[in-house]
Design a protein around this motif. Structure first.
Motif, PDB file in Angstrom:
ATOM      1  N   THR A 292      23.779  10.508  55.080  1.00 52.30           N
ATOM      2  CA  THR A 292      23.202  12.045  54.990  1.00 52.30           C
ATOM      3  C   THR A 292      22.322  12.409  56.109  1.00 52.30           C
ATOM      4  O   THR A 292      22.115  11.627  56.786  1.00 52.30           O
ATOM      5  CB  THR A 292      22.349  11.937  53.793  1.00 52.30           C
ATOM      6  N   LEU A 293      22.374  13.637  56.119  1.00 48.17           N
ATOM      7  CA  LEU A 293      21.600  14.354  57.315  1.00 48.17           C
ATOM      8  C   LEU A 293      20.208  13.956  57.078  1.00 48.17           C
ATOM      9  O   LEU A 293      19.406  13.693  57.914  1.00 48.17           O
ATOM     10  CB  LEU A 293      21.453  15.769  57.187  1.00 48.17           C
ATOM     11  N   ALA A 294      19.560  13.860  55.709  1.00 47.32           N
ATOM     12  CA  ALA A 294      18.373  13.454  55.663  1.00 47.32           C
ATOM     13  C   ALA A 294      17.816  11.968  56.220  1.00 47.32           C
ATOM     14  O   ALA A 294      17.032  11.655  56.665  1.00 47.32           O
ATOM     15  CB  ALA A 294      17.948  13.326  53.895  1.00 47.32           C
ATOM     16  N   SER A 295      18.592  11.210  55.883  1.00 50.74           N
ATOM     17  CA  SER A 295      18.559   9.729  56.465  1.00 50.74           C
ATOM     18  C   SER A 295      18.519   9.647  57.968  1.00 50.74           C
ATOM     19  O   SER A 295      17.909   8.690  58.618  1.00 50.74           O
ATOM     20  CB  SER A 295      19.763   8.693  56.099  1.00 50.74           C
ATOM     21  N   ASN A 296      19.083  10.699  58.629  1.00 54.60           N
ATOM     22  CA  ASN A 296      18.960  10.736  60.110  1.00 54.60           C
ATOM     23  C   ASN A 296      17.668  11.426  60.632  1.00 54.60           C
ATOM     24  O   ASN A 296      17.281  11.101  61.847  1.00 54.60           O
ATOM     25  CB  ASN A 296      20.121  11.483  60.783  1.00 54.60           C
ATOM     26  N   VAL A 297      17.248  12.661  60.103  1.00 58.59           N
ATOM     27  CA  VAL A 297      16.037  13.081  60.483  1.00 58.59           C
ATOM     28  C   VAL A 297      14.668  12.445  60.056  1.00 58.59           C
ATOM     29  O   VAL A 297      13.909  12.945  60.756  1.00 58.59           O
ATOM     30  CB  VAL A 297      16.261  14.864  59.923  1.00 58.59           C
ATOM     31  N   LEU A 298      14.610  11.896  58.665  1.00 61.31           N
ATOM     32  CA  LEU A 298      13.397  11.370  58.256  1.00 61.31           C
ATOM     33  C   LEU A 298      12.716  10.554  59.318  1.00 61.31           C
ATOM     34  O   LEU A 298      11.400  10.594  59.192  1.00 61.31           O
ATOM     35  CB  LEU A 298      13.749  10.772  56.828  1.00 61.31           C
ATOM     36  N   PRO A 299      13.241   9.630  60.048  1.00 57.46           N
ATOM     37  CA  PRO A 299      12.503   8.777  60.954  1.00 57.46           C
ATOM     38  C   PRO A 299      11.734   9.614  61.860  1.00 57.46           C
ATOM     39  O   PRO A 299      10.419   9.123  62.219  1.00 57.46           O
ATOM     40  CB  PRO A 299      13.803   8.254  61.859  1.00 57.46           C
ATOM     41  N   SER A 300      11.803  11.022  62.052  1.00 55.79           N
ATOM     42  CA  SER A 300      11.134  12.104  63.099  1.00 55.79           C
ATOM     43  C   SER A 300      10.129  12.812  61.921  1.00 55.79           C
ATOM     44  O   SER A 300       9.030  13.040  62.558  1.00 55.79           O
ATOM     45  CB  SER A 300      12.094  12.652  63.724  1.00 55.79           C
ATOM     46  N   ILE A 301      10.796  13.167  60.905  1.00 62.22           N
ATOM     47  CA  ILE A 301       9.805  14.328  60.244  1.00 62.22           C
ATOM     48  C   ILE A 301       9.535  13.736  58.763  1.00 62.22           C
ATOM     49  O   ILE A 301       8.972  14.620  58.165  1.00 62.22           O
ATOM     50  CB  ILE A 301      10.631  15.485  60.126  1.00 62.22           C
ATOM     51  N   GLY A 302       9.578  12.398  58.485  1.00 65.84           N
ATOM     52  CA  GLY A 302       9.287  12.058  56.896  1.00 65.84           C
ATOM     53  C   GLY A 302       7.963  11.991  57.011  1.00 65.84           C
ATOM     54  O   GLY A 302       7.276  11.741  57.792  1.00 65.84           O
ATOM     55  N   THR A 303       7.404  12.440  55.728  1.00 62.90           N
ATOM     56  CA  THR A 303       5.985  12.242  55.409  1.00 62.90           C
ATOM     57  C   THR A 303       6.018  11.696  53.698  1.00 62.90           C
ATOM     58  O   THR A 303       7.208  11.358  53.324  1.00 62.90           O
ATOM     59  CB  THR A 303       5.356  13.803  55.063  1.00 62.90           C
ATOM     60  N   ASP A 304       4.773  11.514  53.242  1.00 62.35           N
ATOM     61  CA  ASP A 304       4.967  10.823  51.922  1.00 62.35           C
ATOM     62  C   ASP A 304       5.545  11.866  50.921  1.00 62.35           C
ATOM     63  O   ASP A 304       6.097  11.395  49.956  1.00 62.35           O
ATOM     64  CB  ASP A 304       3.385  10.934  51.426  1.00 62.35           C
ATOM     65  N   GLU A 305       5.486  13.070  51.125  1.00 66.73           N
ATOM     66  CA  GLU A 305       6.252  14.297  50.277  1.00 66.73           C
ATOM     67  C   GLU A 305       7.494  14.460  50.660  1.00 66.73           C
ATOM     68  O   GLU A 305       8.415  14.600  49.742  1.00 66.73           O
ATOM     69  CB  GLU A 305       5.649  15.236  50.452  1.00 66.73           C
ATOM     70  N   ILE A 306       7.788  14.532  51.822  1.00 66.26           N
ATOM     71  CA  ILE A 306       9.423  14.549  52.570  1.00 66.26           C
ATOM     72  C   ILE A 306       9.942  13.465  52.839  1.00 66.26           C
ATOM     73  O   ILE A 306       9.651  12.676  53.756  1.00 66.26           O
ATOM     74  CB  ILE A 306       9.198  15.412  53.712  1.00 66.26           C
ATOM     75  N   ASN A 307      10.876  13.011  51.805  1.00 65.23           N
ATOM     76  CA  ASN A 307      11.463  11.416  51.690  1.00 65.23           C
ATOM     77  C   ASN A 307      12.909  11.828  51.215  1.00 65.23           C
ATOM     78  O   ASN A 307      13.441  13.040  50.963  1.00 65.23           O
ATOM     79  CB  ASN A 307      10.780  10.569  51.075  1.00 65.23           C
ATOM     80  N   GLU A 308      13.516  10.747  51.102  1.00 64.96           N
ATOM     81  CA  GLU A 308      14.970  10.750  50.702  1.00 64.96           C
ATOM     82  C   GLU A 308      14.998  11.490  49.248  1.00 64.96           C
ATOM     83  O   GLU A 308      15.895  12.523  48.935  1.00 64.96           O
ATOM     84  CB  GLU A 308      15.583   9.719  50.490  1.00 64.96           C
ATOM     85  N   GLU A 309      13.935  11.253  48.330  1.00 69.62           N
ATOM     86  CA  GLU A 309      13.930  11.728  47.244  1.00 69.62           C
ATOM     87  C   GLU A 309      13.894  13.120  47.208  1.00 69.62           C
ATOM     88  O   GLU A 309      14.366  14.058  46.389  1.00 69.62           O
ATOM     89  CB  GLU A 309      12.753  11.214  46.221  1.00 69.62           C
ATOM     90  N   TYR A 310      13.034  13.701  48.144  1.00 71.96           N
ATOM     91  CA  TYR A 310      12.658  14.899  48.070  1.00 71.96           C
ATOM     92  C   TYR A 310      14.014  15.849  48.649  1.00 71.96           C
ATOM     93  O   TYR A 310      14.450  16.918  47.906  1.00 71.96           O
ATOM     94  CB  TYR A 310      11.754  15.358  49.190  1.00 71.96           C
ATOM     95  N   PHE A 311      14.911  15.333  49.551  1.00 72.51           N
ATOM     96  CA  PHE A 311      16.018  15.569  49.769  1.00 72.51           C
ATOM     97  C   PHE A 311      17.093  15.773  48.814  1.00 72.51           C
ATOM     98  O   PHE A 311      18.050  16.627  48.743  1.00 72.51           O
ATOM     99  CB  PHE A 311      16.586  15.290  51.251  1.00 72.51           C
ATOM    100  N   SER A 312      17.099  14.728  48.187  1.00 72.47           N
ATOM    101  CA  SER A 312      18.145  14.471  46.872  1.00 72.47           C
ATOM    102  C   SER A 312      17.674  15.734  45.898  1.00 72.47           C
ATOM    103  O   SER A 312      18.505  16.377  45.244  1.00 72.47           O
ATOM    104  CB  SER A 312      17.889  13.121  46.150  1.00 72.47           C
ATOM    105  N   ASN A 313      16.281  16.077  45.751  1.00 64.23           N
ATOM    106  CA  ASN A 313      16.148  17.136  44.691  1.00 64.23           C
ATOM    107  C   ASN A 313      16.643  18.407  45.213  1.00 64.23           C
ATOM    108  O   ASN A 313      17.092  19.231  44.601  1.00 64.23           O
ATOM    109  CB  ASN A 313      14.740  17.274  44.611  1.00 64.23           C
TER     110      ASN A 313
END
Length: 495
Positions: A292-313
């Motif tokens: 997913t796009l999320a899996s590629n950007v989360l290493p740079s912009i991920g936080t406790d709130e913004i994670n895989e579950e957040y993008f799935s929502n």
């Protein structure tokens, strides 16, 4: 990648037929070298063609550049040059290096200074212009043209039509008769970017070229225009695989709340300006490699709130709006933008702009909010990792709306150097005023690419307020807004 050191014989090899086309023998050059390297599993063959020096040469090869150490009677000189072509044939890799040498005409070269006070010409940098959907597609192309026109009008005023065509993907800034460089080569235009937007190598995670087997590499004295690059690789890989030794990155960003609102208003026009909205699945988050796009950007912009579950929502919210009603099972993305109420239409379009990879529409759009946030972080890391080699200027669409002339001047000062006396301040300001006139004309003509001011302010204000309070969309938009503001603040002292 480690250097490969090669010691060559001092006796020159005769040039092949046609090599004089690349290195003109009738020009008053000190020397000119064409180097061909063939690498196979068993040998490394080096040929020096048209070597007018006849001195001992030591050659150091890297992925995108090479260095020649020249020794003659105890005196040493060092010369850097770039890989200008790459081709793979069977099991052999053939590298062609072409070195254009300066003419000994006594002209003083305009210089600018880096932090180490080393004298540099502005062509010793690569210029890398990055934008996204709704952050300045037309604007960046006009600015690229302004750079080329300034150089050509200064150095080749009688040959303007010969050296520049706005419609061409690539223009060259080297005199075809003498081999002298007078302008940046420009790569990327109206029809396509310098390399593939929204795509990356499965091996390096860096942006891909149009030919999948060939890595894209940025070279000095070239100006690149690029939409939505996938910088998912780490900074060490960017340095090794992508960048020239000296690079200036100009990053066009936008407040994400304004960006997604402009995106919705733009694509819900009648008729819609772009055809891909008739075929897109706005909820498709996967690349063709299954990630997913999320899996590629989360290493740079991920936080406790913004994670895989957040993008799935966000993706789930998108699917709850797209083709979920019986009456719209077969409706297109565009038809949804027209039929849904303004709030749901905006939510659907914004979900696509945050989480969609672009795979469903052949990578013409999707995910640019998350991609922009990722690249802000990457460029900041790159600036810290290569402080003497990489400069970053972040510019916003809002700045150009407020004052196109002042923002254009900031752009041109960064490209040429604020103290450049050849492309003088007067010439740059004339170009900036011309950009202001063109921008004002576009706004008055209500171009489909200019959505600013085309909808009642009260409606836009209400929609933006709803975005700020939406539990699905607000967190990533607020994070991106913070990153944009920080990058713009850091750029205040760049030029």
């Amino acid at each position: 990648m480690n250097d490969i050191k090669i010691k060559t014989p001092s006796s020159p090899v005769n040039a092949r037929s046609g090599s004089s086309r690349l290195c003109p023998t009738n020009s008053s050059k000190l020397f000119c070298i064409i180097l061909i390297v063939t690498i196979s599993s068993t040998r490394l063959l080096v040929s020096i063609l048209n070597n007018k020096l006849g001195h001992d040469l030591e050659i150091y090869l890297r992925k995108s550049s090479a260095r020649i150490n020249i020794t003659n009677d105890g005196n040493e000189a060092q010369l850097d040059f770039e890989v200008v072509g790459f081709e793979t044939i069977a099991n052999n890799a053939h590298f062609l290096f072409v070195l254009y040498c300066e003419k000994e005409d006594g002209k003083k070269r305009e210089i600018q200074h880096d932090n180490n006070e080393k004298a540099l010409h502005y062509h010793d940098y690569a210029i890398f212009i990055v934008m996204y959907h709704k952050t300045g597609f037309v604007l960046t192309r006009l600015l690229k043209s302004a750079v080329s026109q300034l150089e050509i009008e200064t150095h080749r005023p009688d040959e303007k039509n010969e050296y520049y065509d706005m419609k061409k993907h690539t223009n060259y800034g080297v005199d075809t008769k003498t081999g002298e460089r007078f302008a940046f080569d420009t790569i990327g235009g109206w029809s396509k970017s310098a390399f593939l937007p929204r795509r990356h190598s499965k091996v390096t995670q860096c942006p891909r070229s149009y030919l999948s087997a060939v890595p894209f590499q940025i070279k000095t004295a070239q100006l690149y225009l690029q939409e939505s690059p996938d910088f998912f690789c780490d900074v060490k890989e960017i340095e090794t695989s992508i960048l020239a030794r000296k690079a200036k990155i100009i990053h066009f960003v936008r407040n994400p709340f304004d960006m997604v609102l402009s995106n919705y208003l733009y694509h819900s026009q009648k008729p819609t300006p772009e055809k891909w909205v008739h075929k897109d699945d706005p909820c498709h988050a996967m690349y063709d490699d299954g990630k997913t796009l999320a899996s590629n950007v989360l290493p740079s912009i991920g936080t406790d709130e913004i994670n895989e579950e957040y993008f799935s929502n966000i993706t789930m919210m998108c699917k709850s709006l797209f083709q979920s009603k019986p009456s719209m099972r077969n409706a297109t993305f565009y038809e949804h933008l027209l039929e849904l109420d303004s709030w749901d239409g905006l939510r659907l379009a914004t979900a696509q702009m945050i989480a969609a990879s672009g795979d469903a529409n052949n990578y013409l759009a999707g995910g640019d909010v998350a991609r922009m946030a990722n690249n802000i972080v990457k460029f900041k890391e790159l600036r810290r990792y290569m402080p003497s080699d990489v400069e970053v200027l972040t510019l916003s669409t809002e700045e150009f709306i407020k004052s196109a002339a002042n923002s254009t001047m900031k752009f041109l000062d960064f490209v040429f150097g604020a103290n450049n006396t050849i492309i003088s301040r007067e010439k740059r300001w004339e170009a900036a005023l011309s950009q202001q006139k063109g921008f004002d004309k576009m706004k008055k003509s209500s171009s489909s690419h200019i959505t600013q001011g085309t909808t009642r302010d009260e409606k836009k204000k209400k929609l933006k307020e709803l975005l700020h309070s939406d539990e699905d969309l607000a967190p990533i938009l607020k994070l991106t807004e913070r990153l944009v503001n920080e990058a713009l603040s850091e750029s205040l002292q760049v030029v």
